[in-house]
Structures are given as structure tokens and as C-alpha cells.
Design an enzyme around this catalytic site. Structure first.
Site, PDB file in Angstrom:
ATOM      1  N   ASP A  57       0.820  -1.209   0.000  1.00 30.00           N
ATOM      2  CA  ASP A  57       0.000   0.000   0.000  1.00 30.00           C
ATOM      3  C   ASP A  57       0.856   1.263   0.000  1.00 30.00           C
ATOM      4  OD1 ASP A  57      -2.151  -1.703   0.120  1.00 30.00           O
ATOM      5  OD2 ASP A  57      -2.389  -1.537   2.288  1.00 30.00           O
ATOM      6  N   CYS A  58       1.786   1.319  -0.916  1.00 24.47           N
ATOM      7  CA  CYS A  58       2.711   2.444  -1.015  1.00 24.47           C
ATOM      8  C   CYS A  58       2.531   3.117  -2.371  1.00 24.47           C
ATOM      9  CB  CYS A  58       4.150   1.935  -0.843  1.00 24.47           C
ATOM     10  SG  CYS A  58       5.433   3.172  -1.078  1.00 24.47           S
ATOM     11  N   GLN A  59       2.806   4.403  -2.440  1.00 25.52           N
ATOM     12  CA  GLN A  59       2.680   5.108  -3.717  1.00 25.52           C
ATOM     13  C   GLN A  59       3.689   4.604  -4.749  1.00 25.52           C
ATOM     14  OE1 GLN A  59       3.836   6.336  -0.912  1.00 25.52           O
ATOM     15  NE2 GLN A  59       5.395   7.928  -1.191  1.00 25.52           N
ATOM     16  N   LEU A  60       4.697   3.874  -4.288  1.00 25.22           N
ATOM     17  CA  LEU A  60       5.721   3.338  -5.185  1.00 25.22           C
ATOM     18  C   LEU A  60       5.484   1.877  -5.556  1.00 25.22           C
ATOM     19  CD1 LEU A  60       8.837   4.804  -3.313  1.00 25.22           C
ATOM     20  CD2 LEU A  60       7.703   5.754  -5.322  1.00 25.22           C
ATOM     21  N   THR A  61       4.418   1.287  -5.037  1.00 22.48           N
ATOM     22  CA  THR A  61       4.203  -0.154  -5.199  1.00 22.48           C
ATOM     23  C   THR A  61       4.072  -0.580  -6.655  1.00 22.48           C
ATOM     24  OG1 THR A  61       3.159  -0.355  -3.019  1.00 22.48           O
ATOM     25  CG2 THR A  61       2.672  -2.077  -4.632  1.00 22.48           C
TER      26      THR A  61
END
EC number: 1.11.1.9
Length: 209
Positions: free
Chosen positions: A78-82
Site C-alpha cells: 500500500d505504497c505510492q511506489l508499489t
């Protein structure tokens, strides 16, 4: 009444001296033993000597990856970089996998609490959404006293501690860290470094024949 100092204190004798000598010998022996432990204890110098847990919680040895090039990454769902990173990692794994290379992913929830899922669900999420085929291990801690020893080795060796998700450590076939990348660095920067290390490995294997 005479002062107390008028009577000499009998604080020593043959038995006391013998005890002091014995105590000194014991202390010296203990100190020598501790020094031996410090200097003779074999230093771990390979990532592949560690054991970790797989997504099912079973203990597995990283020895199986010895002789390969590995890109070790701390991942989160759940990361903006996922999205960008999972797709890039799978692309690298697919491209170089046939040449003794593997991405090794370790979920971690210490950065923005962006990996709340249990380990098995992390694997399902990555496979269903990004077609991931590389190994994803049990969720670990990277920072603090409870840090996973295998990942701690990468951090200590490279002097580069992750500050967010998707830090990448390039490990050579002997288990040493040779390169690190921050999460925002593009795959175009990483690809040639992996290719060069694989090329070196193949040349060395041919020379050893």
C-alpha cells in the site's frame, strides 16, 4: 579509650593471599576466553549463510541462492511506489532469471505502515496484481533491535539503511553487497549493473572449467 587506629587491622594472611591469587587467575582466564570468542569467532561475510522464513513461516536457507546474482528488496503493498516497483522488479526477474538471477522480496510494515497484510496475503496480492513470480518471504522488521539478521547484514555491509519501501541491494554470487539503489531510481539505471554482474559471473564460471 585508645583510638581505633592504635590496633592494627588483620586483613591479610596466607589464606587471603591465596584466595586473591586464585581470584586473579580465574579473572584472567575468563578475560582470555572472552577475547578468544571475540577474535576467533568466524565473521559472517555472505548474505547466503543466513536462514529466513518463507511466506508460510517455514525456515529456509538462503544457501540455495549462492552462486546467483540477487536483487534484495524491502517491499510493501500500500505504497505510492508499489505499482511501478513491482512491475519493474518482475520485468528484471523475467529478463535475467534464466541467467542465474533472482529478485528476493521481504515485506516490511515499518515505513508508513504500508504493508499491513499477513505474509501469505502479500504474496497473493503481488501475484494477482502484478504477475510476480519471484520469491516473497515472511514479513520482517528492518529497523531497530528486532531487525531481521539477513537484512541487517545488507545494511551493515553497504552502510545504506532503508528510509522507505523498495530499497534495493544487489548481491553478488558470493553473497556480498556490490550496489544499492533508492526506491525512486529507475529500472534503466539498475538493469546494466545486473547485466554486468551476470556477465562477470558467466566469464568466471567459464574460466573455472
Amino acid at each position: 579509650m585508645e583510638p581505633l587506629t592504635a590496633y592494627p587491622l588483620r586483613c591479610s594472611g596466607p589464606k587471603a593471599k591465596a584466595f586473591a591469587v586464585l581470584l586473579s587467575m580465574v579473572l584472567c582466564t575468563v578475560m582470555l576466553f572472552l577475547l578468544q570468542l571475540k577474535f576467533l569467532k568466524p565473521k559472517i561475510n555472505s548474505f547466503y549463510t543466513f536462514e529466513v522464513k518463507d511466506a508460510n513461516g517455514r525456515v529456509v536457507s538462503l544457501e540455495k541462492f549462492k552462486g546467483k546474482v540477487a536483487l534484495v528488496v524491502n517491499v510493501a503493498s500500500d505504497c505510492q511506489l508499489t505499482d511501478r516497483n513491482y512491475l519493474a522488479l518482475q520485468e528484471l526477474h523475467k529478463e535475467f532469471g534464466p541467467f542465474h538471477f533472482s529478485v528476493l522480496a521481504f515485506p516490511c510494515n515499518q515505513f508508513g505502515e504500508s504493508e499491513p497484510r499477513p505474509s501469505k496475503e502479500v504474496v497473493s496480492f503481488a501475484r494477482n496484481n502484478f504477475g510476480v513470480t519471484f520469491p516473497i518471504f515472511h514479513k520482517i522488521k528492518i529497523l531497530g533491535s528486532e531487525a531481521e539478521p539477513a537484512f541487517r547484514f545488507l545494511v551493515d555491509s553497504s552502510k545504506k539503511e532503508p528510509r522507505w519501501n523498495f530499497w534495493k541491494y544487489l548481491v553478488n554470487p558470493e553473497g556480498q553487497v556490490v550496489k544499492t539503489w533508492r526506491p525512486e531510481e529507475p529500472i534503466e539505471v539498475i538493469r546494466p549493473e545486473i547485466a554486468a554482474l551476470i556477465r562477470q559471473m558467466i566469464i568466471k564460471k567459464k574460466e573455472d572449467l
